[in-house]
Structure formats: structure tokens, C-alpha cells
Design a protein around this motif. Structure first.
Motif, mmCIF file in Angstrom:
data_model
loop_
_atom_site.group_PDB
_atom_site.id
_atom_site.type_symbol
_atom_site.label_atom_id
_atom_site.label_comp_id
_atom_site.label_asym_id
_atom_site.label_seq_id
_atom_site.Cartn_x
_atom_site.Cartn_y
_atom_site.Cartn_z
ATOM 1 N N ASP A 84 14.811 -12.321 56.870
ATOM 2 C CA ASP A 84 15.295 -12.058 55.554
ATOM 3 C C ASP A 84 16.817 -11.891 55.763
ATOM 4 N N HIS A 137 19.059 -10.952 53.480
ATOM 5 C CA HIS A 137 19.352 -9.655 52.679
ATOM 6 C C HIS A 137 19.294 -8.490 53.556
ATOM 7 N N SER A 160 14.913 -16.621 54.734
ATOM 8 C CA SER A 160 14.506 -16.337 53.272
ATOM 9 C C SER A 160 15.752 -15.406 52.824
ATOM 10 N N ASN A 161 16.083 -15.451 51.340
ATOM 11 C CA ASN A 161 17.155 -14.923 50.700
ATOM 12 C C ASN A 161 18.563 -15.601 51.113
ATOM 13 N N HIS A 162 18.561 -16.829 51.475
ATOM 14 C CA HIS A 162 19.810 -17.403 51.974
ATOM 15 C C HIS A 162 20.664 -17.928 50.859
ATOM 16 N N ASP A 163 20.143 -17.918 49.466
ATOM 17 C CA ASP A 163 20.912 -18.236 48.194
ATOM 18 C C ASP A 163 21.220 -19.800 48.189
ATOM 19 N N ILE A 164 20.702 -20.534 48.927
ATOM 20 C CA ILE A 164 20.911 -21.934 48.945
ATOM 21 C C ILE A 164 19.799 -22.434 47.885
ATOM 22 N N ASP A 165 20.662 -23.394 46.860
ATOM 23 C CA ASP A 165 20.108 -23.941 45.704
ATOM 24 C C ASP A 165 18.914 -24.570 46.336
#
Length: 82
Positions: free
Chosen positions: A9, A11, A34-39
């Protein structure tokens, strides 16, 4: 026994993420994030392109294989460019 690829994660605290990545690389050779902010659309497109590549014949995949003498290349369309 069923093992699961490590999920990290992003974040979480940076030092914890780095330690988890190092451990995953040492133990597994790979990890998921996870929570990588890639579209999400870009992720789906990458997954589709990966599936399409690996479904090709061995000869097609070997045509773009890189050797130790030239390990990196960029792609333009369907042709590798060095």
C-alpha cells in the motif's frame, strides 16, 4: 498451500513501503502495489497489452528480445528502436 504475491500500500509510511518492497523483491522477485493513483483505464490498457504480448508465438516474442549487450530499447508503434 496457496501463496499470494505481496501487495504494498503506497499510502503507508515511506520507510515501511521501502522495506516491504525490498523484502518482496528478495523473497518473490516481484510485488503488487495499491493506492498508486495511476488511472484505472491506463492500468487496464497495460494489462491488455501484456496479455496480447504473452499470447503471441515464441518467435514473435523472441523477435523483440533484448540481450545483455543491448538490454534497453524504446518502442515506436510495433517496431523496437534502439
Amino acid at each position: 498451500m496457496h501463496a499470494t504475491v505481496p501487495m504494498i500500500d503506497l499510502h503507508g509510511p515511506a520507510d515501511q513501503c521501502v522495506e516491504q518492497m525490498a523484502r518482496a523483491c528478495a523473497d518473490w522477485g516481484l510485488f503488487q502495489v495499491s493506492n498508486h493513483d495511476i488511472d484505472a483505464g491506463l492500468v487496464r490498457a497495460l494489462q491488455a497489452a501484456s496479455r496480447a504480448f504473452f499470447q503471441q508465438s515464441l518467435a514473435a516474442k523472441q523477435a523483440v528480445a533484448r540481450g545483455l549487450d543491448q538490454p534497453l530499447a524504446t518502442m515506436t508503434g510495433n517496431s523496437p528502436r534502439t
